[in-house]
Scaffold this active site. Sequence first.
Site, short mmCIF file in Angstrom:
data_model
loop_
_atom_site.label_atom_id
_atom_site.label_comp_id
_atom_site.label_asym_id
_atom_site.label_seq_id
_atom_site.Cartn_x
_atom_site.Cartn_y
_atom_site.Cartn_z
N ASN A 106 0.85 -1.20 0.00
CA ASN A 106 0.00 0.00 0.00
C ASN A 106 0.88 1.23 0.00
O ASN A 106 2.00 1.21 0.51
CB ASN A 106 -0.88 0.00 1.27
CG ASN A 106 -1.77 1.24 1.36
OD1 ASN A 106 -2.47 1.59 0.43
ND2 ASN A 106 -1.71 1.92 2.50
N HIS A 108 0.96 5.19 1.29
CA HIS A 108 0.29 6.10 2.23
C HIS A 108 0.99 7.45 2.17
O HIS A 108 2.23 7.49 2.23
CB HIS A 108 0.34 5.51 3.65
CG HIS A 108 -0.36 6.35 4.66
ND1 HIS A 108 -1.74 6.41 4.75
CD2 HIS A 108 0.12 7.18 5.61
CE1 HIS A 108 -2.07 7.24 5.72
NE2 HIS A 108 -0.97 7.72 6.26
N SER A 135 4.97 6.83 1.94
CA SER A 135 5.57 5.55 2.33
C SER A 135 4.89 4.40 1.60
O SER A 135 3.66 4.39 1.50
CB SER A 135 5.37 5.31 3.85
OG SER A 135 5.81 6.43 4.60
N ASP A 144 -2.39 1.07 8.01
CA ASP A 144 -1.28 1.98 7.64
C ASP A 144 -0.06 1.72 8.52
O ASP A 144 0.72 2.62 8.79
CB ASP A 144 -1.71 3.45 7.82
CG ASP A 144 -2.85 3.81 6.88
OD1 ASP A 144 -3.62 4.72 7.23
OD2 ASP A 144 -2.98 3.18 5.82
#
Length: 203
Positions: A106, A108, A135, A144
């Site tokens: 992911n 973020h 990030s 997260d």
Amino acid sequence: ARIVVLISGNGSNLQTIIDHAENGQIDGQVVGVISNRSDAYGLERAASASIPTKVLEHSLFANREDYDQSLAGLVDTFEPDVIVLAGFMRILTPQFVRRFEGKMINIHPSLLPKYTGLNTHRRAIEAGDKEHGCSVHFVTEELDGGPVILQAKVPIFEDDDEQSVQQRVLEQEHRIFPLTIQWVATGRAKLINGVAQLDGNPL
Ligand code: GRF
């Protein structure tokens, strides 16, 4: 590598991933794009690149578990090697995360572990931070919070507003996301016992 990208909106990260796969900077291809919203512009981007798209709207499901069960089945149909969350604005259940842990990443828009959650640019400005960034991390059950693979930093200037900071961060997102996807796709970046490693070195 077979890459599936999950989106909810504009898809500028999706676009850069498609471009990098097409020009060989990612050893792989985007084999499917899944959105939880039918109005996501990223679906148009995928269609323009002849990439199969699926929409799974959460309104059709009684609860998060049912949705994620259906989403997992949909993801599996593409037989992905890497699952990329690119602006996918849903919180995933622990069951879903566990199923794909180690091959799901992911991006973020903050320098994790700072500013998990939403409105990260505004919070950084309001905190008077002089720098901010983005990030890429492996997805774990902690929102997260997974082990970070790569970050990029940008300055925050006095005359910045949320929009100008977001734009500066997004430029860096489009730089580090394709790179980290390439690392995961080629096995250079791995999640081993909860630790992100690059070429065998803990990050
Ligand atoms: C990006 O800012 C990303 O960091 C966040 O959502 C946004 C997605 O933008 N998770 P896009 O849909 O890739 O343009």
